[in-house]
Each structure stands twice: as structure tokens, then as C-alpha cells.
Motif scaffolding. Structure first.
Motif, PDB file in Angstrom:
ATOM      1  N   LYS A  10      38.545  55.700  28.462  1.00  0.00           N
ATOM      2  CA  LYS A  10      37.813  54.548  27.907  1.00  0.00           C
ATOM      3  C   LYS A  10      36.480  54.316  28.599  1.00  0.00           C
ATOM      4  CE  LYS A  10      40.984  53.452  24.990  1.00  0.00           C
ATOM      5  NZ  LYS A  10      40.789  53.709  23.578  1.00  0.00           N
ATOM      6  N   ASN A  11      36.227  55.081  29.659  1.00  0.00           N
ATOM      7  CA  ASN A  11      34.992  54.949  30.439  1.00  0.00           C
ATOM      8  C   ASN A  11      34.876  53.565  31.077  1.00  0.00           C
ATOM      9  OD1 ASN A  11      32.775  56.306  31.475  1.00  0.00           O
ATOM     10  ND2 ASN A  11      31.403  55.542  29.896  1.00  0.00           N
ATOM     11  N   TYR A  12      36.014  53.032  31.535  1.00  0.00           N
ATOM     12  CA  TYR A  12      36.047  51.735  32.194  1.00  0.00           C
ATOM     13  C   TYR A  12      35.940  51.926  33.707  1.00  0.00           C
ATOM     14  CZ  TYR A  12      37.874  49.277  28.025  1.00  0.00           C
ATOM     15  OH  TYR A  12      38.049  48.723  26.797  1.00  0.00           O
ATOM     16  N   SER A  13      35.174  51.078  34.340  1.00  0.00           N
ATOM     17  CA  SER A  13      35.140  51.052  35.803  1.00  0.00           C
ATOM     18  C   SER A  13      36.382  50.301  36.283  1.00  0.00           C
ATOM     19  CB  SER A  13      33.884  50.326  36.286  1.00  0.00           C
ATOM     20  OG  SER A  13      33.945  48.957  35.907  1.00  0.00           O
ATOM     21  N   TYR A  14      36.669  50.425  37.576  1.00  0.00           N
ATOM     22  CA  TYR A  14      37.753  49.625  38.154  1.00  0.00           C
ATOM     23  C   TYR A  14      37.471  48.150  37.946  1.00  0.00           C
ATOM     24  CZ  TYR A  14      39.109  53.870  40.758  1.00  0.00           C
ATOM     25  OH  TYR A  14      39.503  55.121  41.121  1.00  0.00           O
ATOM     26  N   GLU A  15      36.217  47.775  38.106  1.00  0.00           N
ATOM     27  CA  GLU A  15      35.823  46.375  37.974  1.00  0.00           C
ATOM     28  C   GLU A  15      36.048  45.859  36.549  1.00  0.00           C
ATOM     29  OE1 GLU A  15      32.019  43.471  38.844  1.00  0.00           O
ATOM     30  OE2 GLU A  15      31.999  45.515  39.613  1.00  0.00           O
ATOM     31  N   LYS A  16      35.661  46.641  35.546  1.00  0.00           N
ATOM     32  CA  LYS A  16      35.835  46.201  34.158  1.00  0.00           C
ATOM     33  C   LYS A  16      37.313  46.062  33.814  1.00  0.00           C
ATOM     34  CE  LYS A  16      34.755  47.051  29.377  1.00  0.00           C
ATOM     35  NZ  LYS A  16      33.865  47.652  28.414  1.00  0.00           N
ATOM     36  N   LEU A  17      38.122  47.045  34.219  1.00  0.00           N
ATOM     37  CA  LEU A  17      39.550  46.976  33.932  1.00  0.00           C
ATOM     38  C   LEU A  17      40.181  45.806  34.677  1.00  0.00           C
ATOM     39  CD1 LEU A  17      41.999  48.055  32.512  1.00  0.00           C
ATOM     40  CD2 LEU A  17      42.201  49.817  34.280  1.00  0.00           C
ATOM     41  N   GLY A  18      39.774  45.587  35.909  1.00  0.00           N
ATOM     42  CA  GLY A  18      40.271  44.443  36.660  1.00  0.00           C
ATOM     43  C   GLY A  18      39.937  43.127  35.981  1.00  0.00           C
ATOM     44  N   HIS A  19      38.721  43.030  35.463  1.00  0.00           N
ATOM     45  CA  HIS A  19      38.304  41.821  34.746  1.00  0.00           C
ATOM     46  C   HIS A  19      39.190  41.589  33.521  1.00  0.00           C
ATOM     47  CE1 HIS A  19      35.694  38.695  33.186  1.00  0.00           C
ATOM     48  NE2 HIS A  19      35.674  39.348  32.038  1.00  0.00           N
ATOM     49  N   LEU A  20      39.462  42.647  32.775  1.00  0.00           N
ATOM     50  CA  LEU A  20      40.297  42.530  31.576  1.00  0.00           C
ATOM     51  C   LEU A  20      41.725  42.097  31.906  1.00  0.00           C
ATOM     52  CD1 LEU A  20      39.119  45.694  29.615  1.00  0.00           C
ATOM     53  CD2 LEU A  20      38.622  43.307  29.049  1.00  0.00           C
ATOM     54  N   LEU A  21      42.201  42.494  33.092  1.00  0.00           N
ATOM     55  CA  LEU A  21      43.571  42.176  33.489  1.00  0.00           C
ATOM     56  C   LEU A  21      43.670  40.948  34.392  1.00  0.00           C
ATOM     57  CD1 LEU A  21      44.746  45.819  34.236  1.00  0.00           C
ATOM     58  CD2 LEU A  21      45.446  44.379  32.293  1.00  0.00           C
ATOM     59  N   GLY A  22      42.514  40.418  34.815  1.00  0.00           N
ATOM     60  CA  GLY A  22      42.518  39.242  35.676  1.00  0.00           C
ATOM     61  C   GLY A  22      42.898  39.539  37.114  1.00  0.00           C
ATOM     62  N   VAL A  23      42.566  40.752  37.576  1.00  0.00           N
ATOM     63  CA  VAL A  23      42.852  41.148  38.957  1.00  0.00           C
ATOM     64  C   VAL A  23      41.585  41.745  39.569  1.00  0.00           C
ATOM     65  CG1 VAL A  23      45.289  41.590  38.455  1.00  0.00           C
ATOM     66  CG2 VAL A  23      43.644  43.463  38.318  1.00  0.00           C
ATOM     67  N   SER A  24      41.638  42.001  40.855  1.00  0.00           N
ATOM     68  CA  SER A  24      40.475  42.576  41.534  1.00  0.00           C
ATOM     69  C   SER A  24      40.332  44.067  41.239  1.00  0.00           C
ATOM     70  CB  SER A  24      40.597  42.378  43.044  1.00  0.00           C
ATOM     71  OG  SER A  24      41.596  43.229  43.570  1.00  0.00           O
ATOM     72  N   LYS A  46      54.870  41.545  35.258  1.00  0.00           N
ATOM     73  CA  LYS A  46      53.985  40.788  34.359  1.00  0.00           C
ATOM     74  C   LYS A  46      52.723  41.606  34.048  1.00  0.00           C
ATOM     75  CE  LYS A  46      51.332  36.524  34.067  1.00  0.00           C
ATOM     76  NZ  LYS A  46      50.890  35.320  34.766  1.00  0.00           N
ATOM     77  N   LEU A  47      52.152  42.225  35.079  1.00  0.00           N
ATOM     78  CA  LEU A  47      50.952  43.037  34.875  1.00  0.00           C
ATOM     79  C   LEU A  47      51.254  44.330  34.121  1.00  0.00           C
ATOM     80  CD1 LEU A  47      49.209  42.346  38.245  1.00  0.00           C
ATOM     81  CD2 LEU A  47      48.280  41.833  35.991  1.00  0.00           C
ATOM     82  N   LYS A  48      52.439  44.878  34.324  1.00  0.00           N
ATOM     83  CA  LYS A  48      52.821  46.076  33.557  1.00  0.00           C
ATOM     84  C   LYS A  48      52.834  45.766  32.058  1.00  0.00           C
ATOM     85  CE  LYS A  48      55.684  48.270  37.062  1.00  0.00           C
ATOM     86  NZ  LYS A  48      57.079  48.552  37.438  1.00  0.00           N
ATOM     87  N   VAL A  49      53.305  44.569  31.700  1.00  0.00           N
ATOM     88  CA  VAL A  49      53.309  44.163  30.289  1.00  0.00           C
ATOM     89  C   VAL A  49      51.878  44.004  29.784  1.00  0.00           C
ATOM     90  CG1 VAL A  49      53.955  42.318  28.680  1.00  0.00           C
ATOM     91  CG2 VAL A  49      55.599  43.124  30.378  1.00  0.00           C
ATOM     92  N   LEU A  50      51.009  43.385  30.586  1.00  0.00           N
ATOM     93  CA  LEU A  50      49.600  43.247  30.191  1.00  0.00           C
ATOM     94  C   LEU A  50      48.944  44.614  29.998  1.00  0.00           C
ATOM     95  CD1 LEU A  50      48.359  40.353  32.526  1.00  0.00           C
ATOM     96  CD2 LEU A  50      48.701  40.260  30.053  1.00  0.00           C
ATOM     97  N   ILE A  51      49.242  45.546  30.902  1.00  0.00           N
ATOM     98  CA  ILE A  51      48.683  46.897  30.801  1.00  0.00           C
ATOM     99  C   ILE A  51      49.227  47.606  29.566  1.00  0.00           C
ATOM    100  CG2 ILE A  51      48.658  49.170  31.914  1.00  0.00           C
ATOM    101  CD1 ILE A  51      48.603  47.544  34.629  1.00  0.00           C
ATOM    102  N   LEU A  52      50.508  47.462  29.314  1.00  0.00           N
ATOM    103  CA  LEU A  52      51.123  48.049  28.114  1.00  0.00           C
ATOM    104  C   LEU A  52      50.417  47.552  26.861  1.00  0.00           C
ATOM    105  CD1 LEU A  52      53.550  49.711  26.930  1.00  0.00           C
ATOM    106  CD2 LEU A  52      54.781  47.543  26.879  1.00  0.00           C
ATOM    107  N   ASN A  53      50.168  46.243  26.792  1.00  0.00           N
ATOM    108  CA  ASN A  53      49.497  45.657  25.625  1.00  0.00           C
ATOM    109  C   ASN A  53      48.031  46.089  25.532  1.00  0.00           C
ATOM    110  OD1 ASN A  53      51.828  44.331  24.779  1.00  0.00           O
ATOM    111  ND2 ASN A  53      51.352  42.520  25.971  1.00  0.00           N
ATOM    112  N   LEU A  54      47.326  46.052  26.655  1.00  0.00           N
ATOM    113  CA  LEU A  54      45.913  46.429  26.668  1.00  0.00           C
ATOM    114  C   LEU A  54      45.716  47.879  26.227  1.00  0.00           C
ATOM    115  CD1 LEU A  54      42.943  45.727  27.410  1.00  0.00           C
ATOM    116  CD2 LEU A  54      43.468  46.594  29.700  1.00  0.00           C
ATOM    117  N   THR A  55      46.622  48.750  26.670  1.00  0.00           N
ATOM    118  CA  THR A  55      46.492  50.180  26.356  1.00  0.00           C
ATOM    119  C   THR A  55      47.178  50.545  25.041  1.00  0.00           C
ATOM    120  OG1 THR A  55      48.490  50.810  27.597  1.00  0.00           O
ATOM    121  CG2 THR A  55      46.395  50.756  28.817  1.00  0.00           C
TER     122      THR A  55
END
Length: 67
Positions: A10-24, A46-55
Motif C-alpha cells: 500500500k506504500n504506507y509509512s509506519y507513521e501513516k499506518l499508525g495514524h490509521l490504527l491510532g497507535v505510534s 482489539k488491534l488485531k481486529v482493527l488490522i483485520l478490518n483495515l486490510t
């Protein structure tokens, strides 16, 4: 699929993915490390579910434990 593979696809930086998930970006970086690294981290359920949904199901909970 590993989270880091999805992130790179997806060409996401760590920062962008962190922002989408609400983490650092540091948390995301640690999740993306290879399994053999001692500082590798695994997100909580909880974050695994967010990642599952995001991806859209491309990163599954059991993918955290595959080599």
C-alpha cells in the motif's frame, strides 16, 4: 499476509499506518519486524481486529505467528 508486506504493498509509512490504527509509528515498526527479532511485538486482540478490518482480511490473526 504479513502486516509489513501489506504496508509496503500500500506504500504506507509506519507513521501513516499508525495514524490509521491510532497507535505510534514505533508500535507499527515493532509489529513489522521479522519473528526472529527479540524486539518483535504482537498487537493486542482489539488491534488485531482493527488490522483485520483495515486490510480487508488480508492480514489474519494467525499471520502474526507464521514465519
Amino acid at each position: 499476509m504479513k502486516l509489513n508486506d501489506w504496508r509496503l504493498e500500500k506504500n504506507y509509512s509506519y507513521e501513516k499506518l499508525g495514524h490509521l490504527l491510532g497507535v505510534s509509528h514505533r508500535s507499527v515498526r515493532r509489529w513489522c519486524l521479522p519473528n526472529h527479532r527479540q524486539d518483535k511485538a504482537i498487537p493486542n486482540d482489539k488491534l488485531k481486529v482493527l488490522i483485520l478490518n483495515l486490510t480487508q482480511g488480508q492480514v489474519q490473526p494467525n499471520d502474526w505467528f507464521k514465519e
